[in-house]
Design a protein around this motif. Sequence first.
Motif, PDB file in Angstrom:
ATOM      1  N   ALA A   1       0.980  -1.313  -0.115  1.00 41.02           N
ATOM      2  CA  ALA A   1      -0.221  -0.191  -0.041  1.00 41.02           C
ATOM      3  C   ALA A   1       0.770   1.492   0.104  1.00 41.02           C
ATOM      4  O   ALA A   1       0.366   2.695  -0.401  1.00 41.02           O
ATOM      5  N   SER A   2       2.265   0.927   0.703  1.00 40.64           N
ATOM      6  CA  SER A   2       2.739   2.766   0.958  1.00 40.64           C
ATOM      7  C   SER A   2       3.286   2.443  -0.582  1.00 40.64           C
ATOM      8  O   SER A   2       3.452   3.848  -1.037  1.00 40.64           O
ATOM      9  N   ARG A   3       3.656   1.770  -0.896  1.00 41.46           N
ATOM     10  CA  ARG A   3       4.210   2.074  -2.758  1.00 41.46           C
ATOM     11  C   ARG A   3       3.262   1.985  -3.522  1.00 41.46           C
ATOM     12  O   ARG A   3       3.887   3.600  -4.290  1.00 41.46           O
ATOM     13  N   LYS A   4       2.544   1.913  -3.313  1.00 38.78           N
ATOM     14  CA  LYS A   4       1.150   2.286  -4.132  1.00 38.78           C
ATOM     15  C   LYS A   4       0.725   3.434  -3.762  1.00 38.78           C
ATOM     16  O   LYS A   4       0.807   4.789  -5.231  1.00 38.78           O
ATOM     17  N   ILE A   5       0.733   3.839  -2.531  1.00 37.80           N
ATOM     18  CA  ILE A   5       0.561   6.264  -2.558  1.00 37.80           C
ATOM     19  C   ILE A   5       1.782   6.404  -2.942  1.00 37.80           C
ATOM     20  O   ILE A   5       1.868   7.162  -3.846  1.00 37.80           O
ATOM     21  N   MET A   6       3.076   6.349  -2.633  1.00 35.96           N
ATOM     22  CA  MET A   6       4.099   6.846  -3.547  1.00 35.96           C
ATOM     23  C   MET A   6       4.160   6.794  -4.618  1.00 35.96           C
ATOM     24  O   MET A   6       4.713   7.932  -4.930  1.00 35.96           O
ATOM     25  N   ASP A   7       3.419   5.955  -5.242  1.00 33.44           N
ATOM     26  CA  ASP A   7       3.150   5.972  -7.163  1.00 33.44           C
ATOM     27  C   ASP A   7       2.809   6.358  -7.411  1.00 33.44           C
ATOM     28  O   ASP A   7       2.496   7.971  -8.744  1.00 33.44           O
ATOM     29  N   MET A   8       1.349   6.780  -6.629  1.00 36.13           N
ATOM     30  CA  MET A   8       0.205   8.309  -7.107  1.00 36.13           C
ATOM     31  C   MET A   8       0.947   9.639  -6.914  1.00 36.13           C
ATOM     32  O   MET A   8       0.649  10.681  -6.505  1.00 36.13           O
TER      33      MET A   8
END
Length: 122
Positions: free
Chosen positions: A64-71
Amino acid sequence: MKSIMIVDDTAFTRLVLRNMFESLGFEVIAEADSGEDAVKNYCLYKPSLVLMDISMPGMNGLSASRKIMDMDRDAKIIICSAVVHRETVIKAIQAGARDFIAKPLNKERIEWAVQSVLGTGT
């Protein structure tokens, strides 16, 4: 006022964290009990800070952290977990976390981490 999103699959932990943040003068604008909900709620609420557990059913906190950082490359995430191994901390930082807090929760440690990451005083 700085806004916080709490992500943890345990309702009691979310309640304890909400009480800590509110007593420190922060506004808790969202909660999530899974990584999927964390990503959705981040898009909806754009909190100043996300406090994210790692171990959750479905999408874990690192994913989830990686997805948020991608956004949002400017997202501020603190990982909070009972799984405290050197490799876990390294993975959390690689996923974009700005800090890592070990459970059990300690109000002074949380306050220090939040002020450090947000660059604010309470």
